[in-house]
Each structure stands twice: as C-alpha cells, then as structure tokens.
Design a protein around this motif. Structure first.
Motif, PDB file in Angstrom:
ATOM      1  N   ASN A  30       0.798  -1.237   0.000  1.00 57.14           N
ATOM      2  CA  ASN A  30       0.000   0.000   0.000  1.00 57.14           C
ATOM      3  C   ASN A  30       0.833   1.292   0.000  1.00 57.14           C
ATOM      4  N   TYR A  31       2.128   1.223   0.310  1.00 57.32           N
ATOM      5  CA  TYR A  31       2.965   2.438   0.325  1.00 57.32           C
ATOM      6  C   TYR A  31       3.692   2.676  -0.994  1.00 57.32           C
ATOM      7  N   GLN A  32       3.474   1.823  -1.970  1.00 57.60           N
ATOM      8  CA  GLN A  32       4.177   2.007  -3.242  1.00 57.60           C
ATOM      9  C   GLN A  32       3.659   3.250  -3.973  1.00 57.60           C
ATOM     10  N   GLY A  65       7.802  -3.860  -2.855  1.00 55.00           N
ATOM     11  CA  GLY A  65       7.709  -3.474  -1.446  1.00 55.00           C
ATOM     12  C   GLY A  65       9.134  -3.500  -0.935  1.00 55.00           C
ATOM     13  N   VAL A  66       9.315  -3.759   0.354  1.00 61.26           N
ATOM     14  CA  VAL A  66      10.676  -3.775   0.886  1.00 61.26           C
ATOM     15  C   VAL A  66      11.165  -5.213   1.086  1.00 61.26           C
ATOM     16  N   HIS A  67      12.472  -5.330   1.400  1.00 57.68           N
ATOM     17  CA  HIS A  67      13.135  -6.618   1.322  1.00 57.68           C
ATOM     18  C   HIS A  67      12.507  -7.680   2.226  1.00 57.68           C
ATOM     19  N   GLY A  90      15.355  -1.585   1.823  1.00 62.96           N
ATOM     20  CA  GLY A  90      15.407  -2.212   3.141  1.00 62.96           C
ATOM     21  C   GLY A  90      14.319  -1.661   4.051  1.00 62.96           C
ATOM     22  N   CYS A  91      14.580  -1.671   5.351  1.00 59.70           N
ATOM     23  CA  CYS A  91      13.577  -1.167   6.313  1.00 59.70           C
ATOM     24  C   CYS A  91      14.328  -0.757   7.573  1.00 59.70           C
ATOM     25  N   SER A  92      14.207   0.499   7.964  1.00 62.03           N
ATOM     26  CA  SER A  92      14.957   0.982   9.137  1.00 62.03           C
ATOM     27  C   SER A  92      14.495   0.284  10.411  1.00 62.03           C
ATOM     28  N   LEU A  93      13.239  -0.141  10.440  1.00 63.27           N
ATOM     29  CA  LEU A  93      12.730  -0.853  11.623  1.00 63.27           C
ATOM     30  C   LEU A  93      13.351  -2.251  11.708  1.00 63.27           C
ATOM     31  N   ALA A  94      13.363  -2.966  10.568  1.00 64.49           N
ATOM     32  CA  ALA A  94      13.965  -4.310  10.558  1.00 64.49           C
ATOM     33  C   ALA A  94      15.433  -4.240  10.989  1.00 64.49           C
ATOM     34  N   VAL A 118       6.633  -8.816  11.312  1.00 65.22           N
ATOM     35  CA  VAL A 118       7.248  -9.299  10.064  1.00 65.22           C
ATOM     36  C   VAL A 118       8.327  -8.359   9.547  1.00 65.22           C
ATOM     37  N   ASN A 119       8.353  -7.131  10.045  1.00 59.32           N
ATOM     38  CA  ASN A 119       9.416  -6.193   9.640  1.00 59.32           C
ATOM     39  C   ASN A 119      10.722  -6.585  10.327  1.00 59.32           C
ATOM     40  N   THR A 120      11.221  -7.759   9.969  1.00 60.31           N
ATOM     41  CA  THR A 120      12.475  -8.293  10.506  1.00 60.31           C
ATOM     42  C   THR A 120      13.135  -9.135   9.407  1.00 60.31           C
ATOM     43  N   GLU A 177      12.187   1.326  16.378  1.00 59.12           N
ATOM     44  CA  GLU A 177      11.148   2.168  15.758  1.00 59.12           C
ATOM     45  C   GLU A 177      11.449   2.344  14.277  1.00 59.12           C
ATOM     46  N   CYS A 178      10.407   2.699  13.548  1.00 54.61           N
ATOM     47  CA  CYS A 178      10.543   3.027  12.130  1.00 54.61           C
ATOM     48  C   CYS A 178      10.704   4.534  12.044  1.00 54.61           C
ATOM     49  N   HIS A 179      11.733   5.001  11.328  1.00 52.00           N
ATOM     50  CA  HIS A 179      12.023   6.440  11.308  1.00 52.00           C
ATOM     51  C   HIS A 179      10.867   7.238  10.703  1.00 52.00           C
ATOM     52  N   VAL A 180      10.117   6.612   9.797  1.00 57.17           N
ATOM     53  CA  VAL A 180       9.016   7.336   9.128  1.00 57.17           C
ATOM     54  C   VAL A 180       7.844   7.519  10.106  1.00 57.17           C
ATOM     55  N   HIS A 181       7.463   6.449  10.760  1.00 54.84           N
ATOM     56  CA  HIS A 181       6.313   6.517  11.669  1.00 54.84           C
ATOM     57  C   HIS A 181       6.635   7.214  12.989  1.00 54.84           C
ATOM     58  N   ALA A 182       7.889   7.031  13.468  1.00 57.39           N
ATOM     59  CA  ALA A 182       8.258   7.713  14.723  1.00 57.39           C
ATOM     60  C   ALA A 182       8.170   9.225  14.531  1.00 57.39           C
ATOM     61  N   PRO A 205      -0.380   1.621  13.901  1.00 56.70           N
ATOM     62  CA  PRO A 205       0.154   1.410  15.259  1.00 56.70           C
ATOM     63  C   PRO A 205       1.654   1.618  15.391  1.00 56.70           C
ATOM     64  N   GLU A 206       2.400   1.699  14.272  1.00 59.96           N
ATOM     65  CA  GLU A 206       3.838   1.994  14.369  1.00 59.96           C
ATOM     66  C   GLU A 206       4.119   3.466  14.649  1.00 59.96           C
ATOM     67  N   CYS A 207       3.093   4.320  14.555  1.00 61.71           N
ATOM     68  CA  CYS A 207       3.329   5.766  14.652  1.00 61.71           C
ATOM     69  C   CYS A 207       3.695   6.204  16.056  1.00 61.71           C
ATOM     70  N   ASP A 276       7.379  10.013   4.118  1.00 63.48           N
ATOM     71  CA  ASP A 276       7.680   9.172   2.954  1.00 63.48           C
ATOM     72  C   ASP A 276       8.726   8.137   3.332  1.00 63.48           C
ATOM     73  N   CYS A 277       8.508   6.884   2.976  1.00 63.58           N
ATOM     74  CA  CYS A 277       9.529   5.853   3.211  1.00 63.58           C
ATOM     75  C   CYS A 277      10.408   5.764   1.970  1.00 63.58           C
ATOM     76  N   LYS A 278      11.657   6.199   2.124  1.00 62.12           N
ATOM     77  CA  LYS A 278      12.553   6.224   0.952  1.00 62.12           C
ATOM     78  C   LYS A 278      12.795   4.817   0.403  1.00 62.12           C
ATOM     79  N   TYR A 279      12.693   3.821   1.269  1.00 63.34           N
ATOM     80  CA  TYR A 279      12.910   2.444   0.802  1.00 63.34           C
ATOM     81  C   TYR A 279      11.764   1.991  -0.104  1.00 63.34           C
ATOM     82  N   MET A 280      10.541   2.276   0.329  1.00 58.89           N
ATOM     83  CA  MET A 280       9.382   1.909  -0.499  1.00 58.89           C
ATOM     84  C   MET A 280       9.457   2.603  -1.861  1.00 58.89           C
ATOM     85  N   LYS A 281       9.941   3.844  -1.841  1.00 62.44           N
ATOM     86  CA  LYS A 281       9.947   4.641  -3.074  1.00 62.44           C
ATOM     87  C   LYS A 281      11.108   4.271  -4.012  1.00 62.44           C
TER      88      LYS A 281
HETATM   89 FE1  SF4 Z   1      10.151  -0.049   7.264  1.00 60.56          FE
HETATM   90 FE2  SF4 Z   1       9.107   2.194   8.162  1.00 60.56          FE
HETATM   91 FE3  SF4 Z   1       9.476   1.914   5.563  1.00 60.56          FE
HETATM   92 FE4  SF4 Z   1       7.547   0.491   6.829  1.00 60.56          FE
HETATM   93  S1  SF4 Z   1       7.632   2.716   6.541  1.00 60.56           S
HETATM   94  S2  SF4 Z   1       9.015  -0.280   5.340  1.00 60.56           S
HETATM   95  S3  SF4 Z   1       8.533   0.135   8.797  1.00 60.56           S
HETATM   96  S4  SF4 Z   1      11.099   1.984   7.140  1.00 60.56           S
END
Ligand code: SF4
Ligand code: 13P
Length: 326
Positions: A30-32, A65-67, A90-94, A118-120, A177-182, A205-207, A276-281
C-alpha cells in the motif's frame, strides 16, 4: 477525490505483457508509488501480500515493497522465483535488531515466547516462535498462554499498542522504531485535530502518535469514537465505511492513493505530509520494468535459516487475519 495522474497506458501494457511472458504475479504494498500500485495484480498490507504469495501458482512473484516482504514471500513460496525490483529497498525498523541481539535477549528470558513483527530479517525470524503484522499482532499475542512471558520485537509503538489491547503484563518490548512513523508525533496529531475537529483519525500502530492518540482520546483532546488504530489493510476497510468524512491519516503517504480509490467521497489528509519511506519509493516504474525484463533481483535465503524462519511465518498465517484483497 484522487487527483493522481493516470498511469501511462503504454507502460502498463508493457508491464502486463512481460508479466504474462514470465508467468509473474506482481504484488505491491500500500505504500508504493501510484504507478506501481496501479499496474500490480494485487495491492495490500504485509500480511495480505504474504498470504497472496503463499496462495499463488505463478512461477515468479515480483514483490514491489521492501526486502523483508520479499523474504516473507520466498519463505511461503520456496519453489517460486521471488524478485524485488531494487535490492536496496530495506527497512529501518527491521535494521533495529539482529539475530545475535535476539539470541542474547532470549538468553535473558529463558522460556519466553518470541513474537516478531514481520518487519524483521529472515535471520531474526529464524529465532522467532511466531510472527505477526500490524493487522494480527493482538490476536497473535492473545494466542499465547497467559502465564508465558512474551518477547515482542522490534517496534516499541506497536508493542505498546498490543500491550494496551491485551492487558498483558508479562510482555517485554524491544525499543525499535521506524524512522518514518516515529516522526509522526503526538504534537502534530493534536495540531491537525485542532484544525479539523470533526475529522476521523486513521492511525498506524507503528506511529509515534499512536501511543499518544489513545491517551489524548481518554483526556478528551481527540474524540475517542473517531480514533481508529489500524494496519494499512484495516485502514482501507474502515475508509469504505466513512462516507464523505474528512479523514486525517497517520502513516506513510503512499497509503493515500489506495484510500482515495477506496472512498472517493472522503477527504483524506496526511497528518505529516513528509512521511515518505525512501525504501518503499526505490521501487520505481523503471525498476519494475527492468525486474521483469532481466529477471532481477532474485531473493534467496540460506536453507537452514529458511526452514526455521518459515515455521514462524506459517504459524502466523495459520492464525488467519486480514482478508486477501481482490
Ligand atoms: Fe520499514 Fe518504516 Fe518503511 Fe515500513 S515505513 S518499510 S517500517 S522503514
Ligand atoms: P502493514 O503491515 O500495515 O502493511 O505495514 C507494513 C509496514 O512496513 C508499515 O510501515
């Protein structure tokens, strides 16, 4: 109203042609970006994508999506080729917990049940008893006998949400934490609610603001009946029920595209338009075309890790959860 420009028909046709040629199923989170969402065969939250991968018979799955999402698809569809259009997604949370760190944490709490979001990485999942996503985390923790200690990782805000919902006191939470949601804070939420006091609130809920939102609702600062803490898939279900409401959305901004499609009557506004999640983008239309043309980039998991990681993802999928999108 969704004012996103229509996807280029030549590009869409080429993607679909290549997908048929390669017998590929294109799954998008959904974030693509809208151009990816609109050509994918399915768009969904992370649990829905994992279930779609497991159910598919296509010989190739292209995970937009992410890795960790591509790894989950590979775990559930081990005999299929799983591609991710950019390996850097990737994913900053993972990244907040490694398998070594988890092993040390487990040694401090022998007998505890490990619940990983699952973000691991697959290596962390291999050290995990059962995985969860934001749409089923409460059910997963509730499925564990009350007397067993729980190690919940890696997201502290999702952990706080689950603890609140389950009332569990023997649950230890990893402070990731996820840098985007935090970066979506309680202060921002309060400011936006003051500007739009009648708005409905959709909060992931990650926010950083998820913990404050229920506290603020209890204090009467934000209306409790308007506050909905949901996974990205849950937000879409809720959006369809909201008629022509004004809706404040606290999550990554890619979500707005699906929300506006799901309910064109409502006015969806981001709480933080910079979320914005730079990884998703990193998954661009060009990257998707290249992935289909050149069969790149294949996601592989070490066999020993895969066997153990698969068990924790399968346990989650067996518990059920979010419906698979059409
Ligand atoms: Fe990871 Fe945050 Fe991006 Fe989701 S929004 S993929 S938790 S960095
Ligand atoms: P969902 O499980 O709600 O799709 O969220 C995944 C994610 O990465 C959130 O940042």
């Amino acid at each position: 109203m969704d004012d996103t420009p229509q996807v280029d028909p030549d590009y869409a046709e080429e993607v679909r042609r290549l997908a048929v040629e390669r017998d590929a199923l294109i799954l998008a989170h959904n974030y693509q970006v809208p151009e990816i969402q609109d050509v994918a065969h399915h768009v969904g939250d992370s649990l829905q994508l994992a279930r779609l991968a497991a159910a598919s018979t296509a010989s190739t799955i292209v995970l937009c999506g992410v890795h960790f999402m591509a790894e989950s698809a590979k775990l559930l569809a081990p005999d299929r080729t799983v591609l991710i259009p950019d390996l850097g997604a990737g994913c900053s949370l993972a990244d907040t917990i490694t398998a070594d760190q988890l092993r040390e944490w487990k040694a401090e709490h022998p007998g505890a049940v490990v619940v990983s979001y699952v973000n691991t990485s697959a290596a962390v999942k291999a050290e995990t008893d059962i995985c969860c996503t934001s749409s089923n985390a409460v059910d997963v923790v509730n499925s564990i006998p009350a007397e067993r200690e729980v190690l919940f990782l890696p997201d502290q805000f999702l952990g706080a949400h689950v603890q609140r919902e389950t009332g569990r006191t023997n649950m230890h939470i990893w402070m990731g934490e996820c840098h985007v949601h935090a970066a979506i804070s309680g202060d921002q939420l309060v400011r936006r609610v003051k500007e739009l006091p009648d708005a409905e609130l959709l909060i992931h809920p990650e926010c950083g603001c998820a913990t404050s939102a229920l506290y603020l609702a209890g204090e009467g600062v934000v209306p409790e009946s308007h506050t909905h803490i949901l996974s990205t898939g849950g937000m879409l279900t809720k959006a369809r029920q909201l008629g022509s409401a004004t809706v404040l959305v606290a999550t990554e901004t890619g979500m707005l595209h699906q929300l506006r499609k799901a309910n064109p009557l409502a006015d969806f506004q981001p709480v933080n338009p910079k979320a914005d999640c730079k990884y998703m983008k990193m998954i661009t239309p060009d990257a998707l075309l290249r992935s289909l043309r050149e069969n790149v980039f294949e996601v592989t998991i070490d066999a020993d890790v895969a066997v153990r990681a698969r068990r924790s993802v399968e346990r989650m999928v067996e518990l059920g959860g979010a419906p698979v999108p059409a």
